[in-house]
Design a protein around this motif. Structure first.
Motif, short mmCIF file in Angstrom:
data_model
loop_
_atom_site.label_atom_id
_atom_site.label_comp_id
_atom_site.label_asym_id
_atom_site.label_seq_id
_atom_site.Cartn_x
_atom_site.Cartn_y
_atom_site.Cartn_z
N ARG A 42 -8.34 3.57 -3.64
CA ARG A 42 -9.46 3.80 -2.72
C ARG A 42 -9.11 4.98 -1.82
N ARG A 43 -9.93 5.99 -1.88
CA ARG A 43 -9.73 7.20 -1.08
C ARG A 43 -8.29 7.69 -1.19
N GLU A 91 -3.36 3.66 -2.43
CA GLU A 91 -3.12 2.87 -3.63
C GLU A 91 -2.67 1.49 -3.17
N LEU A 98 -10.54 -5.67 1.65
CA LEU A 98 -10.07 -4.54 2.45
C LEU A 98 -10.39 -4.81 3.92
N ARG A 106 -12.08 -4.56 -11.74
CA ARG A 106 -12.74 -4.17 -10.50
C ARG A 106 -12.51 -5.32 -9.53
N THR A 138 0.84 -1.20 0.00
CA THR A 138 0.00 0.00 0.00
C THR A 138 0.88 1.24 0.00
N LEU A 196 -13.16 -2.11 -5.93
CA LEU A 196 -12.28 -0.98 -6.26
C LEU A 196 -11.95 -0.96 -7.75
#
Length: 106
Positions: free
Chosen positions: A75-76, A79, A105, A46, A5, A50
């Motif tokens: 997402r928000r 990455e 997640l 997808r 991440t 996401l």
């Protein structure tokens, strides 16, 4: 296989997806050139709800011919990079498929 991440400077906004996808395409192209290889396949995916981009990159390291699949998910302010690598002369490992299918997640 790995999941890494990274923080995004700005929050991801779905309406910007076309621009984000083009930027990810440039990033994958640059990565493939750094590896001395080429992007063999790419596309929008997808995963876990996401939006993302998937790239299959082939390259060589010494005598080994390798294939690397990298998926970028956004997402928000995060990455996610899902990575799987295997020898080109072998079938794609089931673990690579399972990584994508089972990704969730927290």
């Amino acid at each position: 296989m790995s999941v890494t991440t990274f923080p995004l400077v700005k929050p991801f906004r779905p309406r910007l997806w076309p621009q984000v996808a083009r930027e990810l395409d440039r990033l994958a192209d640059r990565l493939s050139r750094q590896l001395g290889g080429m992007v063999e396949a790419s596309g929008t995916v997808r995963i876990a709800g996401l939006p993302g981009r998937r790239y299959d990159i082939s390259y060589s390291r010494g005598d080994a011919r390798l294939r690397q699949r990298i998926v970028f998910l956004l997402r928000r302010r995060t990455e996610y990079q899902l990575l799987c690598r295997w020898r080109q002369d072998e079938a794609e490992p089931a673990a690579c498929r399972l990584l994508v299918e089972s990704f969730r997640l927290r």
